[in-house]
Structures are given as C-alpha cells and as structure tokens.
Scaffold this motif. Sequence first.
Motif, short mmCIF file in Angstrom:
data_model
loop_
_atom_site.label_atom_id
_atom_site.label_comp_id
_atom_site.label_asym_id
_atom_site.label_seq_id
_atom_site.Cartn_x
_atom_site.Cartn_y
_atom_site.Cartn_z
N TYR A 121 -13.10 -2.17 11.40
CA TYR A 121 -13.49 -3.47 10.89
C TYR A 121 -12.30 -4.39 10.98
O TYR A 121 -11.19 -3.97 11.30
N ARG A 193 2.64 -3.41 6.02
CA ARG A 193 2.49 -3.13 4.59
C ARG A 193 3.83 -3.07 3.89
O ARG A 193 3.99 -3.57 2.78
N LYS B 96 6.77 4.93 -3.10
CA LYS B 96 5.37 5.32 -3.13
C LYS B 96 5.14 6.47 -4.10
O LYS B 96 4.12 6.53 -4.78
N HIS B 146 -2.72 6.43 0.85
CA HIS B 146 -1.34 6.01 0.70
C HIS B 146 -1.22 5.20 -0.59
O HIS B 146 -1.22 3.97 -0.57
N GLU B 150 4.99 2.21 -6.85
CA GLU B 150 5.78 0.99 -7.03
C GLU B 150 4.89 -0.21 -7.31
O GLU B 150 5.08 -0.95 -8.27
N ARG B 151 3.87 -0.42 -6.45
CA ARG B 151 3.00 -1.58 -6.58
C ARG B 151 2.26 -1.58 -7.91
O ARG B 151 2.12 -2.60 -8.57
N GLN B 154 4.65 -2.36 -10.70
CA GLN B 154 5.01 -3.78 -10.65
C GLN B 154 3.91 -4.61 -11.30
O GLN B 154 4.17 -5.47 -12.12
N ASP B 208 -9.51 -4.13 0.54
CA ASP B 208 -9.36 -3.93 1.97
C ASP B 208 -9.01 -2.45 2.21
O ASP B 208 -8.10 -1.92 1.58
N ARG B 211 -5.39 -1.09 2.80
CA ARG B 211 -4.37 -1.10 1.75
C ARG B 211 -4.02 0.33 1.34
O ARG B 211 -2.90 0.61 0.95
#
Lengths: 283, 214
Positions: A121, A193, B96, B146, B150-151, B154, B208, B211
């Motif tokens: 997609y 990313r 990660k 994945h 961290e994200r 945050q 998405d 991500r």
Amino acid sequence: MSSLLGNIFKGWSDYTKGNEEGGHHDYEHMYAMVIDLDMCTGCNACSTACYAENNLATVGEEYFGARQAMHWMRIERYFDEPNVGEAEADTQSRGASFLPMMCQHCNAAPCEPVCPVAATYHTPDGLNAQIYNRCIGSRYCANNCPFRVRYFNFYDHQETAWPAPMEQQLNPDISVRSKGVMEKCTFCIQRTRAARNTAKNEGRAIRDGEIQTACQQTCPTSAILFGDLLDETSAVHQAWKRHQVQLGKYAQNKTNPELRGYRIFEELNVDTKVLYLERVREV
Amino acid sequence: MSTERSKRKPFPWVQAAVAAVVVGASIVLGAQIFERQLHPESAGVAPAPRVPGAEFPTDTFAGKDVEQPINYSHKLHAGDLGINCLYCHTYARRSKVAGIPPTAKCMGCHTVVGTDKPEIEKLTQMWQSNQSPAWNKVNDVPDFVHFSHERHLQKFLFDNPEMDIKNAPDVCAMCHGDMNQVGVAKKMKPLTMGFCVRCHESNQGPSDCTRCHK
C-alpha cells in the motif's frame, strides 16, 4: 458523540476526496530519487550495499540462473546495436551502458490494487510499502509490476544464506523475510524511520540529506540522490524542477528538449518517483 | 394534467416530520449509548488516570512463570525498595529495546548489600568468573514487529507535562502490567497486534503499517 459523528463526517469527506482525485492524498513527505546515468559506472556497489543493509539472502548460482535472485537493486546492462558492416561487433565495441533498477515507488502503483490482502500500500511518506507479515504470497503484485522489481522468497534461503556467526551481521532494524513472502526495495525505510525519530526527539523537521539510502551512501560517483519532493529546498526537488519532470503526468511538456531527465515507462501512467538522467554520449 | 395532480394525495408533511424526529433521536441516543459502552468511565465519576492525557490499556494476560538463572524479584526491587524502572532498564529511554542491565550494575549495590543471601552468592560467583546470568526473555514480540521503547517513553513520560520521571512505572505498566507486584518477571499483557492497535486508536498513535512492520 461528537467524536463519533466527527469520525463519520471525516471518513465521508476522505472517501469523496479519494473518489474524485484518486489515491492517497494526505502525504507528509514524498520521498523520491534521482539517478544520474552519466555518472553511473555500473560498478554494482549499490547492489552490494543493498544486500548488506536490507538483509537480502544470497541464493546461489543455480537459483540466480533461474531468476530467483532477490537483488532489490540490480544493474541492468544494455548494449548498442552493432554497427552494420563492421567485421567484429563484440561486446567491447558495442558500448555497454548501465541502469540501476529498483522499485520505482509508483504513485499509481500497479502492484497495490491487485494485492488480495492489502499487504502492499502507499504510506503517507509517499512510499510503496510491503508488509511482510501480512503477505500471503499470491505473487499477483510481481506479475503486475512493469519493472520486475518484486522478488519472491521461493525457498527458505534465509536459513542458509548466513552460516553460523554471519547472522550476527544482520541489520536488526529490518525483518528477515522467510519463505512465501514477496519483498522489494523500500527506499531504506528503516533509515527514514531513524531520521524521523531523531528529528522528533530534537523537535525539528527532517533536514534534506539527513536520510541517505544505502545505495546512495555507497555510490562512488554520487550518482544517486534521495530526498523529499515536497520540500522545495531539497536537492531532489531542485533536480526534478531543473529537468522539468513533474509528478502526476504521463507526458512531460519540456521547453528544452536537451534536458536529460526522464522516468521509465512514463507512458504507462504509473507515476514513478525515480528520475533518471540520460547518459551523454560522444558521437 | 393539472386535474391529475390535484387528485393526488398531498405529501404527508406531519408524518414525515415525526418520522425524521424519531430517526434522528434514535441515531443521537444510539450514538451516545454506543459511546458510553466504548468508554464506560465517562458515564460515571472517572478515576484519576494513571497516565494523564492517555488511555490506559485494560487488557490482561496470564503469563506463565519463566524460569530465570537468579530468582530476581521485581516486587522487592521496584516495589518495596522503589528503584525506578529506568535505573536498570536504562536503554528504554534512548533505544528500541529496554535492555537487561549488565552484571556490573547489579554488583554496584550487591558488593555490599545482601551478600549473605544464596541468590546473591550465585550472582557474585558469576561476576567473579566473568559470566553474565543468561536471563530468559519474558516479553517478546515477533521479529517483524519493530516496537520502540524510546518513542513510547517520549510520548507518555518525557513529553507529558503532567508526568515526572518517578512516574515511569505507570507508563511501563501500560504494556508490562504492574511489575512491582510480581516476583520473578511474568508476561502480564497480551502484546498482540489487537492490543497495540486498540491503544494506538484510543491514544491517537499512528496507524500506518510501516511504523511497526518493516
């Protein structure tokens, strides 16, 4: 309740917008590439870098001969027609030229609508994404791709491609694909990313040139440029503008026919995002 | 032509209006009931959120006991002694993976603390023979996922003005459950894609595919 009705209205407006204009329209970025064929020496370093970066399994001579190699980035060779009347027209005198070929990340990608499970997609980054864990291996996408840049895992090559200590060098940021899964160039999405993550932590936008694809990074002649087409200051945007090539058109109106920029299979209206700059020949 | 039209019955405006009101009311009421079912706490008095500005996932999972080389108790260290999660799992805020602390970090305290206990003696022996305890993985997601610690830290901890670093356990508990209540670590949340996506929807996370899957 407001959120529910809001969702309904938003969904409806997205739907009508998509119907009128076609395709995904809320692009945050539009990653694109420029490849200067005049600089390309056909050294295959990009292909090797791609193998290393994206955990591509080597398949061996036999499967390579059967066209089952999974080289996301491949160098295509082309030869001039031999001169008529010339005694020996061997390959040396026939003027070989090279063309690095990888997924063109078409904005109107023929592979996307044929996938029965929506494993491929378009992302808001303008990339044509392949979701390996959703892929069921129907291979419709590869058959519908005019560039032949989708590769299918016919065998469990990942089990033999990296004998014992070599699996330690695999890139942890990208999955190792297994048998029955389609794969293709992602424009090094893991690097996109990572750059996005850093930019977000530092509270800024992604800078031009911050994201380098593996092939771009390794190219000894810097023939490859990668960047965001929506960012008007980016080198890629400038190059597209300079060569008067625009997205969303299947025939470009060039004021100067000397300009070298072209897109492969533009007449198919697949709207590719890789701009090739023609090789300059001495006549 | 005109006589035909006059013979036709007039349009039933009154009935149509009543029907429109009934349909409209049922849509509005139905939506409210539906919304209440989605967010039951909004109907009554909402308890103070553990992570302000975020919806806390309520799913639970009865994980099996995982055997570990040393019976490390999260309840003792994180619960009773109140050591912050990020003291040992320090990589969580910048990579990660959350990571397992090096043995040196354990020995930072345990050269002087609790040296007479059998588990600590085991640890000291490993430390002196240059071995790391081979911890077994407890919370694992497939390789094609994945997830970035961290994200998430945050978003929910460092970028959250109402949160302080000492609230880290509350943020960790979103996906790991209350680790300060269990002894040896156990998986306490399902960590399935449905679990992730439900939380992403309620907390406006990205939807998405690339991500998480790449």
